[in-house]
Design an enzyme around this catalytic site. Structure first.
Site, PDB file in Angstrom:
ATOM      1  N   HIS A  49       0.843  -1.205   0.000  1.00 50.95           N
ATOM      2  CA  HIS A  49       0.000   0.000   0.000  1.00 50.95           C
ATOM      3  C   HIS A  49       0.875   1.252   0.000  1.00 50.95           C
ATOM      4  CE1 HIS A  49      -3.395  -2.347   1.986  1.00 50.95           C
ATOM      5  NE2 HIS A  49      -2.361  -3.043   2.415  1.00 50.95           N
ATOM      6  N   TYR A  50       0.287   2.383  -0.422  1.00 55.38           N
ATOM      7  CA  TYR A  50       0.873   3.668  -0.033  1.00 55.38           C
ATOM      8  C   TYR A  50      -0.063   4.340   0.967  1.00 55.38           C
ATOM      9  CZ  TYR A  50      -1.934   5.852  -3.877  1.00 55.38           C
ATOM     10  OH  TYR A  50      -2.926   6.257  -4.721  1.00 55.38           O
ATOM     11  N   THR A  51       0.525   5.207   1.803  1.00 60.56           N
ATOM     12  CA  THR A  51      -0.283   5.821   2.868  1.00 60.56           C
ATOM     13  C   THR A  51      -0.975   7.100   2.416  1.00 60.56           C
ATOM     14  OG1 THR A  51       1.564   7.154   3.660  1.00 60.56           O
ATOM     15  CG2 THR A  51       1.278   4.960   4.653  1.00 60.56           C
ATOM     16  N   GLU A 113       2.658  -0.963   4.487  1.00 59.14           N
ATOM     17  CA  GLU A 113       2.324   0.404   4.067  1.00 59.14           C
ATOM     18  C   GLU A 113       3.613   1.161   3.771  1.00 59.14           C
ATOM     19  OE1 GLU A 113      -0.484   2.150   3.619  1.00 59.14           O
ATOM     20  OE2 GLU A 113      -2.081   0.970   4.586  1.00 59.14           O
TER      21      GLU A 113
END
Ligand SMILES: [Zn+2]
Length: 289
Positions: A49-51, A113
């Site tokens: 994921h990216y935050t 993340e």
């Protein structure tokens, strides 16, 4: 045997027995001296994921709210890796999700993340150049972490995926700027043979595009949760876009073009030279959208 030696002989056995027994639930004595060979890790997937937030906000959101991840990789110099949830416990990162027929992946995945704000400031939402690249040092850290997790849990390459792969209608992280190919070069993830894709591109060049049903069938084979009704609806577009962001990031707008068909065939390992693989390239109903 002289009975004088018996206590000396039995003492180590008695000690071994004691060591194997421990107090368990409700005060029960649990014997852990035998370990079954038939077992493996509960972890089958790694979801990236990216935050979309800076590090302090990301840490707050992922440690004090309703969402979490096992690991957070910062964008610092050097990047720092936080572990926020024990690997034996469920982190709340994937939500409603599906990959290769498995659903609700929080129970069977490790969530990672990455602190990353995906867009160039001020870029228009439809500008294909709006995606900001990841910092190389951060990617190297992610690779080290993914490699370690994948090795310990024996995660298959095809099960190292992005949030957008497992929830294409809701999510677009880690985005088309995430270097999946770089990870695949390290054996971390599924990729294709560029020669095979080029051969399919040649073969598909002067034909009508495959039907929507064809794309849906191939996307489902890769692992996507996609409708099979043959219509180019928003759910199908979302799955196409998620596939493109992962395997054909230079044009990831959800359009079923010939380039995507060739890359799909490449990812699935369809051999353009082998008779019988022909069916891969022959749409059942022709162009139908
Ligand atoms: Zn996500």
């Amino acid at each position: 045997m002289n009975s004088r030696f018996l206590p000396r002989l039995l003492a180590p056995l008695a000690l071994a027995g004691l060591a194997a027994c421990a107090t368990g639930p409700g005060g029960l004595e649990i014997d852990r001296s035998i370990t079954a060979t038939g077992q493996n890790s509960r972890v089958e997937f790694i979801v990236l994921h990216y935050t979309n937030s800076a590090t302090p906000r990301s840490l707050q959101l992922l440690s004090r709210g309703e969402v979490s991840a096992h690991y957070l990789v910062t964008d610092g110099d050097p990047p720092r890796v936080y572990q926020l949830v024990d690997e034996n416990r469920r982190a709340w990162h994937a939500g409603v999700s599906q990959w290769r027929g498995r659903t609700w992946l929080n129970a069977s995945s490790i969530g990672i993340e990455i602190v990353h704000q995906p867009f160039h400031p001020g870029a228009a939402p439809d500008d294909p150049g709006r995606w900001k690249p990841y910092a190389p040092a951060q990617i190297e850290t992610v690779i080290q972490l993914v490699r370690d997790v994948a090795q310990r849990h024996e995660v298959k390459p095809e099960n190292i995926v992005g949030h957008s792969d497992v929830a294409p209608q809701r999510k677009q992280d880690p985005g088309p700027a995430f270097p999946w190919r770089r990870l695949a070069d390290e054996g971390l993830g599924r990729w294709y043979d560029p020669g095979v894709v080029a051969a399919w591109q040649d073969r598909l060049a002067n034909r009508p595009l495959p039907s929507v049903a064809w794309y849906q069938a191939r996307l489902a084979e890769v692992g996507y949760d996609v409708p099979r009704h043959g219509l180019l609806d928003p759910a199908t577009r979302a799955a196409l876009r998620a596939f493109q962001m992962h395997w054909r990031p230079e044009l990831a707008e959800g359009d079923p073009d010939a380039g995507t068909a060739a890359v799909l065939l490449g990812v699935l390992g369809a051999d353009p030279l082998r008779p019988g693989e022909e069916r891969w390239a022959e749409p059942a109903g022709g162009k139908s959208y």
